[in-house]
Design an enzyme around this catalytic site. Sequence first.
Site, PDB file in Angstrom:
ATOM      1  N   THR A 128       0.810  -1.219   0.000  1.00  0.00           N
ATOM      2  CA  THR A 128       0.000   0.000   0.000  1.00  0.00           C
ATOM      3  C   THR A 128       0.842   1.268   0.000  1.00  0.00           C
ATOM      4  O   THR A 128       0.281   2.358  -0.150  1.00  0.00           O
ATOM      5  CB  THR A 128      -0.936   0.010   1.220  1.00  0.00           C
ATOM      6  OG1 THR A 128      -0.167  -0.238   2.411  1.00  0.00           O
ATOM      7  CG2 THR A 128      -2.001  -1.066   1.089  1.00  0.00           C
ATOM      8  N   LYS A 186       3.634   2.077   2.411  1.00  0.00           N
ATOM      9  CA  LYS A 186       4.078   2.574   3.722  1.00  0.00           C
ATOM     10  C   LYS A 186       5.525   3.064   3.647  1.00  0.00           C
ATOM     11  O   LYS A 186       5.854   4.162   4.114  1.00  0.00           O
ATOM     12  CB  LYS A 186       3.928   1.455   4.766  1.00  0.00           C
ATOM     13  CG  LYS A 186       2.506   0.959   4.935  1.00  0.00           C
ATOM     14  CD  LYS A 186       2.402  -0.086   6.023  1.00  0.00           C
ATOM     15  CE  LYS A 186       3.122  -1.372   5.655  1.00  0.00           C
ATOM     16  NZ  LYS A 186       2.496  -2.048   4.499  1.00  0.00           N
ATOM     17  N   THR A 187       6.405   2.267   3.066  1.00  0.00           N
ATOM     18  CA  THR A 187       7.806   2.669   2.952  1.00  0.00           C
ATOM     19  C   THR A 187       7.958   3.870   2.037  1.00  0.00           C
ATOM     20  O   THR A 187       8.749   4.789   2.310  1.00  0.00           O
ATOM     21  CB  THR A 187       8.638   1.487   2.432  1.00  0.00           C
ATOM     22  OG1 THR A 187       8.455   0.353   3.292  1.00  0.00           O
ATOM     23  CG2 THR A 187      10.111   1.841   2.387  1.00  0.00           C
ATOM     24  N   HIS A 218     -17.996 -26.637 -16.320  1.00  0.00           N
ATOM     25  CA  HIS A 218     -17.749 -26.139 -14.961  1.00  0.00           C
ATOM     26  C   HIS A 218     -17.815 -24.609 -14.932  1.00  0.00           C
ATOM     27  O   HIS A 218     -18.528 -24.025 -14.106  1.00  0.00           O
ATOM     28  CB  HIS A 218     -16.382 -26.634 -14.478  1.00  0.00           C
ATOM     29  CG  HIS A 218     -16.060 -26.260 -13.066  1.00  0.00           C
ATOM     30  ND1 HIS A 218     -16.144 -27.139 -12.025  1.00  0.00           N
ATOM     31  CD2 HIS A 218     -15.652 -25.076 -12.515  1.00  0.00           C
ATOM     32  CE1 HIS A 218     -15.811 -26.529 -10.894  1.00  0.00           C
ATOM     33  NE2 HIS A 218     -15.491 -25.268 -11.175  1.00  0.00           N
ATOM     34  N   GLU A 219     -17.085 -23.967 -15.843  1.00  0.00           N
ATOM     35  CA  GLU A 219     -17.082 -22.502 -15.864  1.00  0.00           C
ATOM     36  C   GLU A 219     -18.416 -21.957 -16.359  1.00  0.00           C
ATOM     37  O   GLU A 219     -18.848 -20.870 -15.929  1.00  0.00           O
ATOM     38  CB  GLU A 219     -15.931 -21.992 -16.743  1.00  0.00           C
ATOM     39  CG  GLU A 219     -14.546 -22.419 -16.285  1.00  0.00           C
ATOM     40  CD  GLU A 219     -14.238 -22.005 -14.864  1.00  0.00           C
ATOM     41  OE1 GLU A 219     -14.758 -20.951 -14.418  1.00  0.00           O
ATOM     42  OE2 GLU A 219     -13.495 -22.727 -14.182  1.00  0.00           O
TER      43      GLU A 219
END
Length: 670
Positions: free
Chosen positions: A229, A231-232, A447-448
């Site tokens: 996100t 921070k550094t 399946h999809e």
Amino acid sequence: MSNDPNSPNRDPRGDRSGDPNFNWRGLILLAIAFALIGGAFVFKGGVGTAVAEISYPRLIELVNEGKIVKDKPLNLLVEVGRNTQVLAGYYEKDGVQTPFRTTVYLNYSRDLEQKLADKGYFANPKEESTLLTSLLASFLPIALFLLVLYFLFRQQIRMAGKGALNFGKSKAKMMARDKNKITFKDVAGVEEAKEEVSELVEFLKDPKKFQKLGGRIPKGVLMIGAPGTGKTLLARAIAGEADVPFFSISGSDFVEMFVGVGASRVRDMFEQGRKSAPCLIFIDEIDAVGRHRGHGVGGGHDEREQTLNALLVEMDGFDAQEGIIIIAATNRPDVLDPALLRPGRFDRQVTVPLPDVRGREEILKVHAKKVKIADDVDLGIIARGTPGYSGAELANVINEAALLAARKNQKAITQPDMEEARDKVRWGKERRSLAQSNREKENTAYHEAGHALLNVLLPHTDPLHKVTIIPRGPALGVTMSLPTEDKYTARKNELLARLIVIMGGRVAEEIIFGDVTSGASGDIKQATSLSRKMVCEWGMSQDLGMVGYTDNEDYVFLGRDLGRSRGYSEATAQEIDREVKQLIDNAYAKATELLTTHRDKLEIIAKALLEFETLTGAQTEDIVKTGRMSDPPKPKAPTPAEPQQPQVKLPEKLRQLPPELPPGLAGAPA
């Protein structure tokens, strides 16, 4: 420390290239020692071969024949303390003047002086101590060699001692102010966090502004947020804006194999900060050293706890007016010690959340400045299609799009490149080269198709984005749905609809083939986790009510959780299991009912997937609503890496295309 020549913390030894632990001085001393030994042997060998040793009778013959050279000095050397003399001079041998030495015993050759005088030779008597000379010639090289070895070992011992003392030195690195400078303009998507930390910048620029009113700046700021996100990056921007020394260190740098080293490094780090005040000290991943005390497994003294104690004392011991501000970052605030979070140490906690749609667009614009993007690329569309992406993931989207455009030899990044990069970052890269049998492809298609059909039929689901049977990442097929807006809460109807969609893949296999496969393992895990959270955390069970049956921790803290008993009885645990199973069974039954009713739509979607491999959400909705696609996918010629797929014949109703489209387009192989 920094290698900046203007930095007050620059290493005084200078910038050494190569391995800093390589001892060049010791290597030079060792080479000198071997050179002395070799020179001694060469010297001794040279003396023995240059002067010829002749006997006394041979000397008399040379004297009688007159072959002793008169132009050269003839010396009679008297050895002190010994009853011998040495006659040294030159004689002619084959026309060459050759030096010679002859040992003469005084008791038996007293007439030698007379014989030399008769032939016109005169010996110059000299006294010398050949014993001392020989001793010096023998032992001086050895003494020099031992002396060199002494200096060599002395240097090694000094270096070893200095290395041992450096164990307690801080590994904090000081960033150069004019190198890779980052400001708040380079940080986007976290406007609230930037506003909170802007006070730090103002304090570092003008501390008296706050001191006049009696206010004090926070001693420490703890930045909390998911990985990626920023921070550094935000901490580096604070240092760039304030233009003050910025020390950066990781929490793991305090942990060492020797006892007490971590605490010593903490003290040394704060000592460096005091010398460079006002300054910023950034500790990344502080949870490596700031975990709860007293929760370790087993007894004994914990080195990490001693390091944490030193950190607590230093943060509460220095004066806030010194201008030292501690910034720490972590994504695990639940494991930090409460003493570290109290006011007076980390006074302020700044949450760095995942960016919203406006923040994602700003982040994309920041990273898009570094690459070439076509004019028709709309970053707003990419921002709306990337909910839940962190800043690092958005930067990776731009980078992957640039790499994809470069592989295609394009001059700029296009919108399809951005779309493909977005899907690649979240769901993985397409694996078109994966060899699958027709039976497995058909099973994956149904399946999809089950997931996609239920996603379109149910009212409380996110819009369908794309469904594909091309293997992507670890999955053989993917059904993608993207919300129209950022969501921070989930309604019960939406969660129940999500459970039904999850069940669609297994139900479709059972309806069409009368059997099931192991391909639904991921669906089962996802449905179980979602149902248990609905019952235990979100209070969505009518029988159990609004009671929390979990400590709401995603990670197990082993030392603390081993001695903790469960907060509910065994009967309640059984009731929880029944509620979880009831939610899944109801979703399975509802999915079976819907897919059985709309089986014809299920088969059309599955066969379209076998034909085109990928369908968009709009194309799938067309099939559900009208039974055909008004805008089928464009044909794609297979590349050499992709084997030609067998054509699957579609139903006639799917081939009823609008007259403006060229005939046969729907039947083109993907």
